[in-house]
Each structure stands twice: as structure tokens, then as C-alpha cells.
Design a protein around this motif. Sequence first.
Motif, PDB file in Angstrom:
ATOM      1  N   THR A 287       0.852  -1.191   0.000  1.00  0.00           N
ATOM      2  CA  THR A 287       0.000   0.000   0.000  1.00  0.00           C
ATOM      3  C   THR A 287       0.884   1.236   0.000  1.00  0.00           C
ATOM      4  O   THR A 287       1.783   1.355   0.826  1.00  0.00           O
ATOM      5  N   PHE A 288       0.613   2.146  -0.929  1.00  0.00           N
ATOM      6  CA  PHE A 288       1.393   3.371  -1.112  1.00  0.00           C
ATOM      7  C   PHE A 288       0.888   4.434  -0.137  1.00  0.00           C
ATOM      8  O   PHE A 288      -0.310   4.673  -0.024  1.00  0.00           O
ATOM      9  N   TYR A 289       1.838   5.062   0.563  1.00  0.00           N
ATOM     10  CA  TYR A 289       1.507   6.197   1.431  1.00  0.00           C
ATOM     11  C   TYR A 289       2.412   7.364   1.072  1.00  0.00           C
ATOM     12  O   TYR A 289       3.630   7.229   1.057  1.00  0.00           O
ATOM     13  N   ALA A 290       1.795   8.519   0.786  1.00  0.00           N
ATOM     14  CA  ALA A 290       2.542   9.695   0.359  1.00  0.00           C
ATOM     15  C   ALA A 290       3.165  10.451   1.524  1.00  0.00           C
ATOM     16  O   ALA A 290       4.094  11.229   1.330  1.00  0.00           O
ATOM     17  N   ALA A 291       2.658  10.230   2.750  1.00  0.00           N
ATOM     18  CA  ALA A 291       3.124  10.969   3.931  1.00  0.00           C
ATOM     19  C   ALA A 291       3.583   9.999   5.016  1.00  0.00           C
ATOM     20  O   ALA A 291       3.185   8.838   5.016  1.00  0.00           O
TER      21      ALA A 291
ATOM     22  N   THR B 263      13.693  10.424   0.603  1.00  0.00           N
ATOM     23  CA  THR B 263      12.477   9.628   0.719  1.00  0.00           C
ATOM     24  C   THR B 263      11.345  10.309  -0.050  1.00  0.00           C
ATOM     25  O   THR B 263      11.074  11.489   0.147  1.00  0.00           O
ATOM     26  N   LEU B 264      10.692   9.521  -0.931  1.00  0.00           N
ATOM     27  CA  LEU B 264       9.587  10.038  -1.729  1.00  0.00           C
ATOM     28  C   LEU B 264       8.231   9.604  -1.179  1.00  0.00           C
ATOM     29  O   LEU B 264       7.247  10.318  -1.303  1.00  0.00           O
ATOM     30  N   ALA B 265       8.189   8.402  -0.588  1.00  0.00           N
ATOM     31  CA  ALA B 265       6.934   7.847  -0.091  1.00  0.00           C
ATOM     32  C   ALA B 265       7.240   6.603   0.725  1.00  0.00           C
ATOM     33  O   ALA B 265       8.411   6.259   0.929  1.00  0.00           O
ATOM     34  N   ILE B 266       6.184   5.928   1.151  1.00  0.00           N
ATOM     35  CA  ILE B 266       6.297   4.663   1.885  1.00  0.00           C
ATOM     36  C   ILE B 266       5.410   3.645   1.184  1.00  0.00           C
ATOM     37  O   ILE B 266       4.303   3.980   0.742  1.00  0.00           O
ATOM     38  N   VAL B 267       5.885   2.395   1.094  1.00  0.00           N
ATOM     39  CA  VAL B 267       5.028   1.294   0.668  1.00  0.00           C
ATOM     40  C   VAL B 267       4.979   0.313   1.837  1.00  0.00           C
ATOM     41  O   VAL B 267       6.005  -0.202   2.268  1.00  0.00           O
ATOM     42  N   GLU B 268       3.772   0.122   2.359  1.00  0.00           N
ATOM     43  CA  GLU B 268       3.584  -0.807   3.475  1.00  0.00           C
ATOM     44  C   GLU B 268       3.326  -2.198   2.918  1.00  0.00           C
ATOM     45  O   GLU B 268       2.481  -2.397   2.048  1.00  0.00           O
ATOM     46  N   ALA B 269       4.089  -3.166   3.410  1.00  0.00           N
ATOM     47  CA  ALA B 269       3.895  -4.558   3.032  1.00  0.00           C
ATOM     48  C   ALA B 269       4.019  -5.409   4.282  1.00  0.00           C
ATOM     49  O   ALA B 269       5.039  -5.348   4.971  1.00  0.00           O
ATOM     50  N   MET B 270       2.986  -6.159   4.590  1.00  0.00           N
ATOM     51  CA  MET B 270       2.976  -7.047   5.757  1.00  0.00           C
ATOM     52  C   MET B 270       3.324  -6.292   7.044  1.00  0.00           C
ATOM     53  O   MET B 270       4.173  -6.725   7.822  1.00  0.00           O
ATOM     54  N   LYS B 271       2.712  -5.139   7.218  1.00  0.00           N
ATOM     55  CA  LYS B 271       2.876  -4.293   8.410  1.00  0.00           C
ATOM     56  C   LYS B 271       4.272  -3.684   8.547  1.00  0.00           C
ATOM     57  O   LYS B 271       4.597  -3.134   9.587  1.00  0.00           O
TER      58      LYS B 271
ATOM     59  N   ARG C 101      -0.290  14.338   8.067  1.00  0.00           N
ATOM     60  CA  ARG C 101       0.973  15.044   7.840  1.00  0.00           C
ATOM     61  C   ARG C 101       1.122  15.376   6.356  1.00  0.00           C
ATOM     62  O   ARG C 101       0.471  14.789   5.500  1.00  0.00           O
ATOM     63  N   GLU C 102       2.003  16.310   6.069  1.00  0.00           N
ATOM     64  CA  GLU C 102       2.288  16.707   4.691  1.00  0.00           C
ATOM     65  C   GLU C 102       2.953  15.550   3.943  1.00  0.00           C
ATOM     66  O   GLU C 102       3.735  14.802   4.540  1.00  0.00           O
ATOM     67  N   PRO C 103       2.674  15.413   2.642  1.00  0.00           N
ATOM     68  CA  PRO C 103       3.338  14.352   1.875  1.00  0.00           C
ATOM     69  C   PRO C 103       4.841  14.610   1.784  1.00  0.00           C
ATOM     70  O   PRO C 103       5.299  15.751   1.893  1.00  0.00           O
ATOM     71  N   TYR C 104       5.595  13.520   1.580  1.00  0.00           N
ATOM     72  CA  TYR C 104       7.051  13.657   1.444  1.00  0.00           C
ATOM     73  C   TYR C 104       7.391  14.597   0.287  1.00  0.00           C
ATOM     74  O   TYR C 104       8.258  15.465   0.429  1.00  0.00           O
ATOM     75  N   VAL C 105       6.737  14.428  -0.864  1.00  0.00           N
ATOM     76  CA  VAL C 105       6.986  15.284  -2.027  1.00  0.00           C
ATOM     77  C   VAL C 105       5.679  15.568  -2.747  1.00  0.00           C
ATOM     78  O   VAL C 105       4.717  14.814  -2.649  1.00  0.00           O
ATOM     79  N   LYS C 106       5.689  16.683  -3.490  1.00  0.00           N
ATOM     80  CA  LYS C 106       4.563  17.066  -4.337  1.00  0.00           C
ATOM     81  C   LYS C 106       5.115  17.334  -5.729  1.00  0.00           C
ATOM     82  O   LYS C 106       6.321  17.513  -5.914  1.00  0.00           O
TER      83      LYS C 106
END
Length: 151
Positions: free
Chosen positions: A85-89, A109-117, A94-99
Motif C-alpha cells: 500500500t502506497f503512502y505519500a506521507a 524519501t519520496l513515499a512509503i510502501v507498506e507490506a505485511m505491516k 501530515r504533509e506528503p514527502y513530495v509534491k
Amino acid sequence: MKFEQVLQVIDAVSKSEVTDFKYESDGVRLHLKKDKKIITSVAAETVMQPCSVAAVSPSDTEPEKEPEVLTEPEGKIVTSPLVGTFYAAPSEGREPYVKVGDIVRKGQTLAIVEAMKLMNEIESEFEGVVAEIFVENAQAVEYGQPLFRIQ
């Protein structure tokens, strides 16, 4: 009944013609049921019949359209290194890492991808300006899916 015995029973029922199996002993209940689907194939005969061919003049047809040429977007593409799952912040609210329009450095860091917690930071492999963000916040992403375009 031990776990190994349960596995043996499941294997035996799977390989047999039995479609419904129930077992109950010493407080252990086991119910196995499988659907048997019968697949039949039907061969169809092909009959060739004579047909007529009409002459078509070029004026009767529509002009040929030029095939569309797909062009690669300019810039470097940052893709997802995993399914998740893609998370921008960094967190909700909170504000996103980048716009779009932000200048980024290699390793930022541009974003976060959550995988298996687990939260996996997506870092820029390039320096430049964020030209496009291809996914929305909290959207599911696949391995190799484009996330950002950096110019």
C-alpha cells in the motif's frame, strides 16, 4: 487425532472419489467436502460453404488512420520495489514527502510502501524535479508499478 494424521486423511480424500467425509472422535470433528466438476468436451464440425466476394473500391472504404505511437514519458521513472500500500506521507494528517514540482535529491524519501505491516521507504534514485505522481495515497501498488516521474 494428531496433525499429521489430519494431513494424511486430507490427502487420502483428495486422491479418492469420495466427495464428502465426516469424522468425529474424542471432541475432534473433521468435515471434508469437495466439489466434483465433470468437464466434457464437445467437438464441433466445421462446414465450409461457398461464399461470394464483392469488389470494393478505395472510395468505399474509410481512409486508413495513422497508428498511435506511444511515447515514453520524459524523465526517470521510480517504480515500486514490492507489492503493498502506497503512502505519500509519514503518517495520517501530515504533509506528503513530495509534491509535483518539488526538487528531489538522490536518496531522498519520496513515499512509503507498506507490506505485511512493515513500512518501506521509497527513496529517489535520481536528482531532479517531481514531474508526476502516478498513484493516490493509500492505493494498492504492484511490484514494478510506476510511482513517480522525475525530470
